[in-house]
Design a protein around this motif. Structure first.
Motif, PDB file in Angstrom:
ATOM      1  N   GLU A 144      18.683  21.089  15.074  1.00 53.00           N
ATOM      2  CA  GLU A 144      17.372  21.164  14.586  1.00 53.00           C
ATOM      3  C   GLU A 144      17.528  22.453  13.548  1.00 53.00           C
ATOM      4  OE1 GLU A 144      12.768  21.401  15.557  1.00 53.00           O
ATOM      5  OE2 GLU A 144      14.558  21.657  17.244  1.00 53.00           O
ATOM      6  N   ALA A 145      17.888  23.544  14.953  1.00 49.32           N
ATOM      7  CA  ALA A 145      17.776  24.838  13.986  1.00 49.32           C
ATOM      8  C   ALA A 145      19.055  25.460  12.716  1.00 49.32           C
ATOM      9  CB  ALA A 145      18.864  25.807  15.690  1.00 49.32           C
ATOM     10  N   GLU A 172      14.032  29.496  17.897  1.00 43.32           N
ATOM     11  CA  GLU A 172      13.675  28.905  18.665  1.00 43.32           C
ATOM     12  C   GLU A 172      13.725  27.856  19.614  1.00 43.32           C
ATOM     13  OE1 GLU A 172      11.403  30.437  21.253  1.00 43.32           O
ATOM     14  OE2 GLU A 172      11.760  32.391  20.374  1.00 43.32           O
ATOM     15  N   SER A 173      14.342  27.570  18.327  1.00 46.29           N
ATOM     16  CA  SER A 173      15.153  25.898  19.143  1.00 46.29           C
ATOM     17  C   SER A 173      16.220  25.554  20.224  1.00 46.29           C
ATOM     18  CB  SER A 173      15.747  25.027  17.169  1.00 46.29           C
ATOM     19  OG  SER A 173      15.806  23.700  18.221  1.00 46.29           O
ATOM     20  N   THR A 174      16.308  24.562  20.695  1.00 42.13           N
ATOM     21  CA  THR A 174      17.437  24.393  21.343  1.00 42.13           C
ATOM     22  C   THR A 174      18.113  23.666  20.941  1.00 42.13           C
ATOM     23  OG1 THR A 174      15.736  23.190  23.276  1.00 42.13           O
ATOM     24  CG2 THR A 174      16.267  25.221  23.710  1.00 42.13           C
ATOM     25  N   ASP A 175      17.985  22.654  20.093  1.00 41.23           N
ATOM     26  CA  ASP A 175      18.559  21.560  19.474  1.00 41.23           C
ATOM     27  C   ASP A 175      19.057  22.066  18.419  1.00 41.23           C
ATOM     28  OD1 ASP A 175      19.541  19.699  18.052  1.00 41.23           O
ATOM     29  OD2 ASP A 175      18.371  18.622  18.383  1.00 41.23           O
ATOM     30  N   LEU A 176      20.554  22.470  18.536  1.00 36.64           N
ATOM     31  CA  LEU A 176      21.471  22.866  17.659  1.00 36.64           C
ATOM     32  C   LEU A 176      21.878  22.512  16.327  1.00 36.64           C
ATOM     33  CD1 LEU A 176      24.250  25.114  16.819  1.00 36.64           C
ATOM     34  CD2 LEU A 176      25.426  22.723  17.497  1.00 36.64           C
ATOM     35  N   ARG A 232      11.068  29.110  13.900  1.00 39.38           N
ATOM     36  CA  ARG A 232      11.648  28.073  14.831  1.00 39.38           C
ATOM     37  C   ARG A 232      13.034  27.834  15.132  1.00 39.38           C
ATOM     38  NH1 ARG A 232       8.913  24.126  10.474  1.00 39.38           N
ATOM     39  NH2 ARG A 232      10.306  22.721  12.217  1.00 39.38           N
TER      40      ARG A 232
END
Length: 115
Positions: A93-94, A87-91, A84
Motif C-alpha cells: 500500500e505504501a 503511516e501505512s504498515t502495508d508495504l 498515508r
C-alpha cells in the motif's frame, strides 16, 4: 491516476515562462511558502558556484514543486498521499501511494508555460 488529476482548475494561476526569474516571481506571488527553499537552493546550486550546469535539474525540480503548490487541491492530495504512505504498515500500500505521488510529479513537470 487519471491525467485529469494534475490538470489545473479555474482559479489556479498559470505556469510562468520557463526561466528562473519568472518562476521565482510566480513562487513569490502564488506559493510564498516555497520561496525560502527556492532561494537557498538557488544560492547553493547556482549563485555561489557560478556554474549553470545544474540549472536544468534545478528548473525541473522547482517547476514541479510550483506546479503542485499553485493548486491547493493538488497540493493537499500530494500531502495526503505522503502522509498515508508514511503511516501505512502495508508495504504494498505504501509503495502504491508513493508511486501515485511520483506519477503526479512526472505529470506536472510536463506542464507548459501558460497552462
Amino acid at each position: 491516476m487519471s491525467a485529469h488529476a494534475a490538470e489545473p482548475r479555474p482559479g489556479v494561476p498559470p505556469m510562468p515562462e520557463r526561466n528562473p526569474k519568472a518562476l521565482r516571481a510566480a513562487i513569490a506571488q502564488h506559493a510564498p511558502q516555497l520561496l525560502p527553499d527556492f532561494d537557498e537552493h538557488w544560492k547553493r546550486a547556482i549563485a555561489d558556484t557560478f556554474d549553470i550546469g545544474p540549472l536544468p535539474a534545478f528548473m525541473a525540480r522547482w517547476w514541479g514543486e510550483y506546479a503542485i503548490a499553485r493548486d491547493p487541491e493538488l497540493d493537499a492530495r500530494m500531502a495526503d498521499l505522503h502522509h498515508r504512505a508514511a503511516e501505512s504498515t502495508d508495504l504494498a500500500e505504501a509503495k502504491a501511494l508513493l508511486e501515485e505521488a511520483s506519477e503526479i510529479r512526472h505529470w506536472v513537470r510536463k506542464t507548459e508555460p501558460g497552462e
